[in-house]
Write an enzyme that holds these catalytic residues in place. Structure first.
Site, PDB file in Angstrom:
ATOM      1  N   CYS A   1      -5.188  -4.828   3.290  1.00 44.55           N
ATOM      2  CA  CYS A   1      -4.480  -3.552   3.433  1.00 44.55           C
ATOM      3  C   CYS A   1      -4.761  -2.652   2.237  1.00 44.55           C
ATOM      4  O   CYS A   1      -4.147  -2.791   1.175  1.00 44.55           O
ATOM      5  CB  CYS A   1      -2.989  -3.810   3.579  1.00 44.55           C
ATOM      6  SG  CYS A   1      -2.043  -2.291   3.660  1.00 44.55           S
TER       7      CYS A   1
ATOM      8  N   CYS B   1      -1.777  -0.624   1.026  1.00 38.45           N
ATOM      9  CA  CYS B   1      -0.772  -1.373   0.263  1.00 38.45           C
ATOM     10  C   CYS B   1      -1.260  -1.644  -1.156  1.00 38.45           C
ATOM     11  O   CYS B   1      -0.496  -1.557  -2.106  1.00 38.45           O
ATOM     12  CB  CYS B   1      -0.483  -2.730   0.910  1.00 38.45           C
ATOM     13  SG  CYS B   1      -0.323  -2.689   2.676  1.00 38.45           S
ATOM     14  N   ASP B   2      -2.525  -2.003  -1.307  1.00 38.55           N
ATOM     15  CA  ASP B   2      -3.000  -2.559  -2.577  1.00 38.55           C
ATOM     16  C   ASP B   2      -4.030  -1.698  -3.319  1.00 38.55           C
ATOM     17  O   ASP B   2      -4.400  -2.019  -4.445  1.00 38.55           O
ATOM     18  CB  ASP B   2      -3.617  -3.948  -2.323  1.00 38.55           C
ATOM     19  CG  ASP B   2      -2.599  -4.897  -1.708  1.00 38.55           C
ATOM     20  OD1 ASP B   2      -1.427  -4.801  -2.092  1.00 38.55           O
ATOM     21  OD2 ASP B   2      -2.971  -5.695  -0.835  1.00 38.55           O
TER      22      ASP B   2
END
Ligand code: NDP
Length: 313
Positions: A135, A138-139
């Site tokens: 992701c 997300c990261d």
């Protein structure tokens, strides 16, 4: 005594929330369990530019918050919890939440979506949380001004590569074929982006690094006479190679296709079990768009309402 509901919705992506809006307005008093990833996959995407009615685009998170609030406005009972088992052998159907609470439901709408796939390399587990991610949204933040690689040649991979190129100093896109499968517009954006280097005909053999990912071992033109091993230095390794439908708990009661997607019949949301409906990515190996998921959530709620009226409930 078990709680009894007319309509239980499992999942909180565009399909689940749209089903909730329609089911609430039809007085089915739906209870919706949000599942492992409240808001679904869209919360891990960046810009959503192709959902009709948002001329300036929206973010996945904002869109899901809007859908959630819309479902709440009409009275949907939205709860945290994961469906851990189901029993479709007799009505009312039974769904176990978090392995303890049992709910009896006259109708069930399955909108559990799909989950990102991994390559299956031991190094993905070894470096989990230490440079491996599925992701980018997300990261990606952790890789500002660093070098990363994205695996895959579809729309997701291109989208993630472009997103990461805004943060990282360089992005490798590792593509196993000699072409990108993504839509033309996404291909163009990737190929025109100076920070993205596409490595066509490359596959990943493994990762290396002391305390986290420091690089990847790749092979170019695997199995051909000119096969070459290549190492690249990277700080992050992102998977974007497709998804697996979240249907494990429904086996073997629900009819699934060879890839595990729920089979629905005659263009409806009906499954092989009367009163059980499926909507969104969990039943859609082809389109997998937020708008098609929302449309099928609407169909599922209408089908559930008609099923209950025909039963005289
Ligand atoms: P896709 O199935 O479209 O693409 C998966 C990619 O991963 C392919 O390039 C595939 O390679 C590659 N791949 C699969 N397995 C491996 C492996 N083991 N090793 C290396 N590479 C592998 O998945 P996406 O998630 O990209 O897209 C799913 C659907 O969602 C599509 O319909 C897409 O159009 C849509 N989508 C739309 C978006 C939008 O409209 N904004 C954004 C994101 C997705 P190969 O080509 O060789 O099979």
């Amino acid at each position: 005594m078990n709680e009894k509901v007319k309509c239980l919705i499992i999942g909180s992506g565009p399909a689940g929330f749209t089903a909730a809006i329609y089911a609430s307005r039809a007085n089915l008093e739906p209870v919706l369990y949000e599942g492992i990833q409240p808001g679904g996959q869209l919360t891990t995407t960046t810009e959503v530019e192709n959902f009709p009615g948002y001329p300036n685009g929206s973010t996945g998170t904002e869109m899901m918050e809007d859908l959630r609030n819309q479902a709440k406005r009409f009275g949907t009972d939205i709860r945290y919890g994961i469906a851990s088992a189901v029993d479709f052998t007799a009505t009312p159907y039974k769904v176990t939440i978090d392995e303890k609470t049992e709910i009896e439901a006259e109708t069930i709408i399955i909108a559990t979506g799909a989950t990102a796939k991994y390559l299956g390399l031991p190094d993905e587990t070894k470096y989990s949380g230490m440079g491996v991610s599925a992701c980018a949204t997300c990261d990606g933040f952790f890789y500002r001004k660093k070098v990363v690689a994205v695996v895959g040649g579809g729309d997701t991979a291109c989208e993630e590569a472009i997103y990461l190129a805004n943060l990282a100093s360089k992005v490798y896109l590792i593509v196993r074929k000699d072409f990108l499968r993504a839509s033309k517009i996404m291909q163009d954006r990737v190929l025109e982006n100076e920070k993205i280097e596409v490595l066509f005909e490359h596959e990943t053999l493994g990762l290396f690094g002391e305390n986290g990912v420091e690089g990847a071992h790749l092979v170019k033109r695997k199995g051909e006479s000119d096969e070459t091993k290549v190492d690249i230095k990277i700080d992050g390794f992102f998977l974007a190679i497709g998804h697996k439908p979240n249907t494990d708990i429904f086996k073997p009661q629900l009819q699934l296709d060879d890839n595990g997607y729920v089979i629905t019949f005659d263009g409806s949301a009906r499954t092989n079990i009367p009163g059980v409906f499926a909507a969104g990515d969990v039943a859609d190996p082809v389109y997998r768009q937020a708008i098609t998921a929302a449309g099928s959530g609407c169909k599922a709620a209408i089908d559930a309402e008609r099923y209950l009226s025909e039963k005289g409930a």
